[in-house]
Design an enzyme around this catalytic site. Structure first.
Site, mmCIF file in Angstrom:
data_model
loop_
_atom_site.group_PDB
_atom_site.id
_atom_site.type_symbol
_atom_site.label_atom_id
_atom_site.label_comp_id
_atom_site.label_asym_id
_atom_site.label_seq_id
_atom_site.Cartn_x
_atom_site.Cartn_y
_atom_site.Cartn_z
ATOM 1 C CG ASP A 1 -10.175 4.449 -5.456
ATOM 2 O OD1 ASP A 1 -8.837 4.294 -5.489
ATOM 3 O OD2 ASP A 1 -10.980 3.626 -5.357
ATOM 4 C CD GLU B 1 -14.516 6.004 -6.177
ATOM 5 O OE1 GLU B 1 -14.081 4.899 -5.757
ATOM 6 O OE2 GLU B 1 -15.554 6.163 -6.456
ATOM 7 C CG MET C 1 -4.353 -1.078 -4.683
ATOM 8 S SD MET C 1 -5.666 -1.694 -5.345
ATOM 9 C CE MET C 1 -6.801 -0.413 -5.736
ATOM 10 C CE LYS D 1 -20.564 3.705 -3.740
ATOM 11 N NZ LYS D 1 -20.362 2.749 -4.739
ATOM 12 C CD GLU E 1 -12.489 2.477 -2.387
ATOM 13 O OE1 GLU E 1 -11.726 1.611 -3.144
ATOM 14 O OE2 GLU E 1 -13.589 3.005 -3.471
ATOM 15 C CG ASP F 1 -12.584 3.211 -8.541
ATOM 16 O OD1 ASP F 1 -12.702 2.548 -9.734
ATOM 17 O OD2 ASP F 1 -12.838 2.835 -7.562
ATOM 18 C CG HIS G 1 -11.306 -6.627 -8.110
ATOM 19 N ND1 HIS G 1 -11.837 -5.419 -9.051
ATOM 20 C CD2 HIS G 1 -12.112 -5.701 -6.850
ATOM 21 C CE1 HIS G 1 -12.588 -4.239 -8.345
ATOM 22 N NE2 HIS G 1 -12.557 -4.588 -7.152
ATOM 23 C CG HIS H 1 -17.076 6.308 -2.706
ATOM 24 N ND1 HIS H 1 -16.260 5.160 -2.422
ATOM 25 C CD2 HIS H 1 -17.354 5.970 -3.761
ATOM 26 C CE1 HIS H 1 -16.315 4.111 -3.430
ATOM 27 N NE2 HIS H 1 -16.932 4.697 -4.412
ATOM 28 C CG ASP I 1 -17.259 5.280 -10.141
ATOM 29 O OD1 ASP I 1 -16.957 5.942 -9.154
ATOM 30 O OD2 ASP I 1 -17.674 4.040 -10.070
ATOM 31 C CG ASP J 1 -19.877 5.262 -7.213
ATOM 32 O OD1 ASP J 1 -19.389 6.324 -7.099
ATOM 33 O OD2 ASP J 1 -19.416 4.110 -6.928
ATOM 34 C CG ASP K 1 -10.712 -6.878 -11.960
ATOM 35 O OD1 ASP K 1 -12.195 -7.288 -11.969
ATOM 36 O OD2 ASP K 1 -10.488 -5.907 -11.450
HETATM 37 C C1 GLT Z 1 -15.541 -1.133 -7.402
HETATM 38 C C2 GLT Z 1 -15.826 0.067 -6.614
HETATM 39 C C3 GLT Z 1 -14.804 1.049 -6.287
HETATM 40 C C4 GLT Z 1 -13.511 0.329 -5.472
HETATM 41 C C5 GLT Z 1 -13.020 -0.963 -6.223
HETATM 42 C C6 GLT Z 1 -11.963 -1.740 -5.253
HETATM 43 S S1 GLT Z 1 -14.521 -2.041 -6.559
HETATM 44 O O1 GLT Z 1 -15.262 -0.593 -8.767
HETATM 45 O O2 GLT Z 1 -16.943 0.861 -7.157
HETATM 46 O O3 GLT Z 1 -14.925 2.137 -5.600
HETATM 47 O O4 GLT Z 1 -12.511 1.118 -5.327
HETATM 48 O O5 GLT Z 1 -12.519 -2.709 -4.805
HETATM 49 MN MN MN Z 2 -12.900 3.224 -5.618
HETATM 50 MN MN MN Z 3 -17.268 4.598 -6.950
#
Ligand code: GLT
Ligand code: MN
Ligand code: MN
Length: 388
Positions: free
Chosen positions: A248, A220, A91, A186, A184, A290, A57, A223, A260, A258, A60
């Site tokens: 992702d 992702e 990216m 979600k 993306e 991600d 980002h 998501h 992750d 979420d 970041d």
């Molecule tokens: C954040 C989110 C991710 C996205 C990122 C990209 S930001 O961490 O949870 O799923 O991919 O903006």
């Molecule tokens: Mn993501």
């Molecule tokens: Mn996520």
């Protein structure tokens, strides 16, 4: 470090976000547990582990309140670190969720000034990404949503989102940038409900844009899995439409926040079918992890997490090869192909309508015949469980 057939190499196109390996383990209930890792350290370490690149980002790399001179210094130092480790930045994305200014969304905030600020921030982040040669620009609309439908007309929000994407496509073209824009989706978190909650919602919006060719998807795992959807179906649909620009990878239990988690660490079978889809299709884009290390970990655990993500992908890839090489699976798939499952079987109306009208169907035989999917699935499971 183990050296075997599952060693990641740059040609595998594995990438990580600075915000993923750099995640200090803060959550809504607790403080950070790990020191913040500097971008240069992350790049060096990931390069040594065999990754292809890192994504970021805007904030970041360059803190929100950095002066122009600080920005230039940070960019310069990061470029040197990339050159030293052979890492790329394929990216880039914008943080449109952290600043309190975005509490009601960025492109869909009810405040028009915030919507314009979001465009300004995104254009600047595109400039930064382009400076590093990034070719995909991700739009994760984490704050684009509502807690109460009393607040916002979702039809208007869609129009604002469309305006923003049209505007940024024009900016991309006007600047001569080569970005492909990837939405993306979600369903929720951090907003109660987020607009464009699934791959299908995003795809439908794309075809109403001024430049639909420039815009695709960054789906992702977590998501779609939050909502209990089959992620591979969404990815396959995006792919079939030529819209899988980026992906992702991570792991998630359905119905939760979420998570992750490290790729492959939850639903082994789903992970296998995802890798199978990506490998069988010849997907050549980036495979971006991600995700982040468990909050229990120290820095060593972060690198275990990063190495493990790539290693699991390559183990699944080997299982895909075993699936394709298995003679009994091959027979079952050939039988399906003979029945009409072979790729390329098409029906054309002008060509086939009379033939189909006249065809005599042996319905009793069709009703009686099974598909042998129990056997096929068991053989797949035996490969995954390591006994075949
Ligand atoms: C954040 C989110 C991710 C996205 C990122 C990209 S930001 O961490 O949870 O799923 O991919 O903006
Ligand atoms: Mn993501
Ligand atoms: Mn996520």
């Amino acid at each position: 470090m183990t050296t075997d057939a599952y060693m990641p190499r740059p040609e595998h196109h594995f990438t990580f976000g600075l915000w993923t390996v750099g995640n200090p383990g803060r959550d809504p209930f607790g403080d950070p547990v790990r020191p913040v890792l500097l971008p240069n350290v992350i790049v060096e370490k990931l390069g040594a582990l065999g990754a292809y690149g890192v994504n970021f980002h805007d904030n970041d790399l360059v803190p929100r309140d950095a002066t122009a001179a600080e920005r230039d210094r940070l960019v310069r130092e990061f470029k040197t670190a990339l050159a030293n480790s052979g890492m790329r930045v394929p990216m880039a994305t914008t943080n449109l969720f952290g600043d309190p200014v975005f509490r009601d969304g960025a492109f869909t905030s009810n405040d028009g000034t915030v919507r314009r600020y979001a465009l300004q921030k995104t254009m600047r982040a595109m400039d930064l990404g382009a400076e590093f040669g990034a070719e995909v620009y991700v739009f994760w609309g984490g704050r684009e949503g509502v807690e109460t439908n009393a607040a916002k007309d979702a039809r208007e929000a869609m129009k604002w989102f469309r305006d923003a994407l049209n505007f940024l496509c024009e900016y991309n073209i006007a600047q001569g940038y080569n970005f492909k824009l990837a939405i993306e989706p979600k369903p929720n978190e951090p907003r109660g409900d987020i607009f464009l909650p699934t791959i299908g919602h995003a795809l439908a919006l794309i075809y109403t844009l001024d430049h639909p060719d420039l815009v695709g998807l960054n789906p992702e795992v977590a998501h779609d899995t939050i909502s209990g959807l089959d992620f591979t179906h969404g990815v396959a649909q995006a792919m079939e439409a030529g819209k899988l620009f980026h992906i992702d990878l991570n792991a998630q239990k359905p119905g939760r926040y979420d998570q992750d988690h490290r790729f492959g660490s939850e639903d082994v079978k789903q992970s296998f079918f995802l890798v199978k889809l990506l490998e069988d299709s010849g997907y050549a884009g980036m495979k971006h992890f991600d995700s982040h290390a468990y909050r229990t970990e120290d820095e060593a655990g972060v690198w275990d997490f990063a190495a493990g993500s790539m290693r699991s992908y390559l183990i699944f890839k080997e299982k895909v090869a075993a699936f394709h090489a298995d003679p009994e699976i091959g027979q079952l798939l050939s039988a399906l192909a003979e029945r009409g499952a072979a790729p390329g079987a098409r029906i054309g109306f002008t060509r086939d309508s009379q033939t189909i009208k006249d065809e005599q169907f042996d319905l009793p035989a069709l009703r009686a015949r099974g598909y042998a999917y129990e056997r096929l699935d068991q053989l797949t499971m035996e490969i995954l469980l390591g006994v075949r």
